[in-house]
Design a protein around this motif. Sequence first.
Motif, PDB file in Angstrom:
ATOM      1  N   SER A   1       0.825  -1.201   0.000  1.00  0.00           N
ATOM      2  CA  SER A   1       0.000   0.000   0.000  1.00  0.00           C
ATOM      3  C   SER A   1       0.864   1.256   0.000  1.00  0.00           C
ATOM      4  CB  SER A   1      -0.933   0.006   1.214  1.00  0.00           C
ATOM      5  OG  SER A   1      -0.198  -0.040   2.430  1.00  0.00           O
ATOM      6  N   GLU A   2       1.976   1.212   0.757  1.00  0.00           N
ATOM      7  CA  GLU A   2       2.885   2.350   0.793  1.00  0.00           C
ATOM      8  C   GLU A   2       3.571   2.535  -0.559  1.00  0.00           C
ATOM      9  OE1 GLU A   2       4.709   2.831   5.138  1.00  0.00           O
ATOM     10  OE2 GLU A   2       5.044   0.824   4.328  1.00  0.00           O
ATOM     11  N   LEU A   3       4.037   1.434  -1.131  1.00  0.00           N
ATOM     12  CA  LEU A   3       4.715   1.507  -2.428  1.00  0.00           C
ATOM     13  C   LEU A   3       3.763   2.022  -3.493  1.00  0.00           C
ATOM     14  CD1 LEU A   3       6.678  -1.882  -2.364  1.00  0.00           C
ATOM     15  CD2 LEU A   3       7.476   0.395  -1.699  1.00  0.00           C
ATOM     16  N   SER A   4       2.520   1.564  -3.443  1.00  0.00           N
ATOM     17  CA  SER A   4       1.527   2.019  -4.414  1.00  0.00           C
ATOM     18  C   SER A   4       1.282   3.513  -4.280  1.00  0.00           C
ATOM     19  CB  SER A   4       0.212   1.248  -4.214  1.00  0.00           C
ATOM     20  OG  SER A   4      -0.788   1.726  -5.095  1.00  0.00           O
TER      21      SER A   4
ATOM     22  N   GLY B   1       3.520   9.630 -10.251  1.00  0.00           N
ATOM     23  CA  GLY B   1       2.938   9.467 -11.578  1.00  0.00           C
ATOM     24  C   GLY B   1       3.293   8.171 -12.261  1.00  0.00           C
ATOM     25  N   SER B   2       3.681   7.146 -11.495  1.00  0.00           N
ATOM     26  CA  SER B   2       4.032   5.868 -12.099  1.00  0.00           C
ATOM     27  C   SER B   2       2.777   5.071 -12.429  1.00  0.00           C
ATOM     28  CB  SER B   2       4.919   5.059 -11.148  1.00  0.00           C
ATOM     29  OG  SER B   2       5.125   3.748 -11.638  1.00  0.00           O
TER      30      SER B   2
ATOM     31  N   ILE C   1       2.728   1.817 -12.436  1.00  0.00           N
ATOM     32  CA  ILE C   1       2.947   0.467 -11.944  1.00  0.00           C
ATOM     33  C   ILE C   1       1.677  -0.080 -11.305  1.00  0.00           C
ATOM     34  CG2 ILE C   1       3.799   1.274  -9.685  1.00  0.00           C
ATOM     35  CD1 ILE C   1       5.779  -1.101  -9.776  1.00  0.00           C
ATOM     36  N   GLY C   2       1.361  -1.335 -11.630  1.00  0.00           N
ATOM     37  CA  GLY C   2       0.154  -1.970 -11.123  1.00  0.00           C
ATOM     38  C   GLY C   2       0.458  -2.912  -9.975  1.00  0.00           C
ATOM     39  N   ASN C   3      -0.600  -3.525  -9.441  1.00  0.00           N
ATOM     40  CA  ASN C   3      -0.439  -4.410  -8.285  1.00  0.00           C
ATOM     41  C   ASN C   3       0.404  -5.633  -8.614  1.00  0.00           C
ATOM     42  OD1 ASN C   3      -1.962  -2.740  -6.599  1.00  0.00           O
ATOM     43  ND2 ASN C   3      -3.886  -3.764  -7.119  1.00  0.00           N
ATOM     44  N   ASN C   4       0.221  -6.203  -9.816  1.00  0.00           N
ATOM     45  CA  ASN C   4       1.014  -7.374 -10.197  1.00  0.00           C
ATOM     46  C   ASN C   4       2.497  -7.023 -10.289  1.00  0.00           C
ATOM     47  OD1 ASN C   4      -1.279  -8.968 -10.354  1.00  0.00           O
ATOM     48  ND2 ASN C   4      -1.557  -8.621 -12.555  1.00  0.00           N
ATOM     49  N   GLU C   5       2.787  -5.855 -10.841  1.00  0.00           N
ATOM     50  CA  GLU C   5       4.181  -5.429 -10.943  1.00  0.00           C
ATOM     51  C   GLU C   5       4.756  -5.129  -9.564  1.00  0.00           C
ATOM     52  OE1 GLU C   5       3.094  -2.330 -13.723  1.00  0.00           O
ATOM     53  OE2 GLU C   5       4.585  -3.099 -15.157  1.00  0.00           O
ATOM     54  N   LEU C   6       3.916  -4.568  -8.676  1.00  0.00           N
ATOM     55  CA  LEU C   6       4.375  -4.305  -7.317  1.00  0.00           C
ATOM     56  C   LEU C   6       4.690  -5.610  -6.587  1.00  0.00           C
ATOM     57  CD1 LEU C   6       2.046  -1.399  -6.079  1.00  0.00           C
ATOM     58  CD2 LEU C   6       4.526  -1.318  -6.375  1.00  0.00           C
ATOM     59  N   SER C   7       3.874  -6.617  -6.784  1.00  0.00           N
ATOM     60  CA  SER C   7       4.128  -7.912  -6.151  1.00  0.00           C
ATOM     61  C   SER C   7       5.426  -8.521  -6.669  1.00  0.00           C
ATOM     62  CB  SER C   7       2.958  -8.867  -6.423  1.00  0.00           C
ATOM     63  OG  SER C   7       1.760  -8.387  -5.852  1.00  0.00           O
ATOM     64  N   LEU C   8       5.643  -8.423  -7.980  1.00  0.00           N
ATOM     65  CA  LEU C   8       6.890  -8.924  -8.553  1.00  0.00           C
ATOM     66  C   LEU C   8       8.079  -8.134  -8.020  1.00  0.00           C
ATOM     67  CD1 LEU C   8       8.373 -10.743 -10.550  1.00  0.00           C
ATOM     68  CD2 LEU C   8       7.915  -9.042 -12.339  1.00  0.00           C
ATOM     69  N   LEU C   9       7.895  -6.832  -7.876  1.00  0.00           N
ATOM     70  CA  LEU C   9       8.962  -5.972  -7.354  1.00  0.00           C
ATOM     71  C   LEU C   9       9.304  -6.368  -5.920  1.00  0.00           C
ATOM     72  CD1 LEU C   9       9.211  -2.151  -7.876  1.00  0.00           C
ATOM     73  CD2 LEU C   9       9.303  -3.046  -5.563  1.00  0.00           C
TER      74      LEU C   9
ATOM     75  N   ALA D   1      12.528  -3.151  -1.423  1.00  0.00           N
ATOM     76  CA  ALA D   1      11.443  -2.946  -2.374  1.00  0.00           C
ATOM     77  C   ALA D   1      11.250  -1.482  -2.735  1.00  0.00           C
ATOM     78  CB  ALA D   1      10.145  -3.533  -1.824  1.00  0.00           C
ATOM     79  N   CYS D   2      11.427  -0.584  -1.769  1.00  0.00           N
ATOM     80  CA  CYS D   2      11.188   0.831  -2.071  1.00  0.00           C
ATOM     81  C   CYS D   2      12.257   1.364  -3.012  1.00  0.00           C
ATOM     82  CB  CYS D   2      11.142   1.653  -0.779  1.00  0.00           C
ATOM     83  SG  CYS D   2      10.156   3.157  -0.954  1.00  0.00           S
ATOM     84  N   PHE D   3      13.502   0.894  -2.847  1.00  0.00           N
ATOM     85  CA  PHE D   3      14.505   1.272  -3.838  1.00  0.00           C
ATOM     86  C   PHE D   3      14.188   0.636  -5.186  1.00  0.00           C
ATOM     87  CE2 PHE D   3      18.243   0.244  -6.331  1.00  0.00           C
ATOM     88  CZ  PHE D   3      18.708   1.533  -6.589  1.00  0.00           C
ATOM     89  N   GLY D   4      13.680  -0.589  -5.148  1.00  0.00           N
ATOM     90  CA  GLY D   4      13.279  -1.232  -6.401  1.00  0.00           C
ATOM     91  C   GLY D   4      12.236  -0.418  -7.143  1.00  0.00           C
ATOM     92  N   LEU D   5      11.325   0.211  -6.383  1.00  0.00           N
ATOM     93  CA  LEU D   5      10.321   1.083  -6.995  1.00  0.00           C
ATOM     94  C   LEU D   5      10.992   2.298  -7.641  1.00  0.00           C
ATOM     95  CD1 LEU D   5       7.392   1.944  -7.538  1.00  0.00           C
ATOM     96  CD2 LEU D   5       7.357   2.957  -5.232  1.00  0.00           C
ATOM     97  N   LEU D   6      11.960   2.891  -6.941  1.00  0.00           N
ATOM     98  CA  LEU D   6      12.709   4.009  -7.525  1.00  0.00           C
ATOM     99  C   LEU D   6      13.418   3.557  -8.796  1.00  0.00           C
ATOM    100  CD1 LEU D   6      13.987   6.890  -7.368  1.00  0.00           C
ATOM    101  CD2 LEU D   6      15.808   5.856  -5.988  1.00  0.00           C
TER     102      LEU D   6
END
Length: 311
Positions: A191-194, A201-202, A204-212, A220-225
């Motif tokens: 939820s935080e990453l989303s 403005g990304s 990224i969807g839930n499936n991509e967040l789960s893979l991340l 994970a938060c650096f992975g989002l960056l």
Amino acid sequence: MAESHQMGFLVLFLSFLPTESTIGILNSINDLKKIPFGQSVPKHSLVLLHWFANAIELSNNNRLKLNFDPNHGDYGAHQYGNFQGFLDLLPFGHRYFTLGNIHFMNNNESRCLPNYYTNDLNYLLVGEELNRARIIFALSSQNTIHRVYITQHYQADQGQGTEYDPEHTYRISINLLRELRVFSLDRREQSELSEIGIYFGSSIGNNELSLLENTWCQLACFGLLFFIVINQRYLPCRPNRDRDQNRPPKRRVRSSSTPQSMMYYPPYHPIYGLQAARQNRDNKLCITIASLTLAFIGAMIIIAVCNHLQI
């Protein structure tokens, strides 16, 4: 002949005057997207910059302070003499330091760079020539950071030894450091990453967040960056218009041994960048006027000396 000597002295004098570097300034995540990470710039530079932004103290009044001692070799930091001359000359009492060497010799009393930078992420950054990324920062006598740069060593096959590459050296603004601090490693829940993804403005969807999350785990938060800056480099960051743009997503506070000064995220406000730009412009104007005045006085002295010698 006398006139040619005078001109020679004048040119020699002007060559010693301080000149302002032409290094570009990165002011936002959008600017980071323009950097060719994974191509001519190592992705390790992004890892190092993210760590540094979250390791220093950043106050509401735009003061950057270290919470470690570079003079004792913390994180492998050591003084940098700017002998290549591609950085701006510093005011009296300021010094440049550099850090980022993954092979530095720890004296058992100094702090070490995190394992995820020196080792753990190597398998995710496959294909890179390691240990090229560096941070350069200017430090005042009050332990306040004056400037921050990311730079890199040349590739081994370029035959430049241990010199830094001026073409791929970038100055980092306080605004960008604030944005990077939003991607704190203690933000791990989907939820935080989303929320952070939406704010920047990304798409990224839930499936991509789960893979991340599965790929980067505790990082994970650096992975989002990483995903936003590199995978979505051609998509501009457009903060969600439904949210107050002056305030990044709220962070859920967890118990941690990390000093509170490192975990606090002051609200971003665009006026900080405007004030910094105006102050930078005024400083440059003062330096330019002072340099021209010194050049004129020096030239007059040289010409007067030459004329005296002719007599």
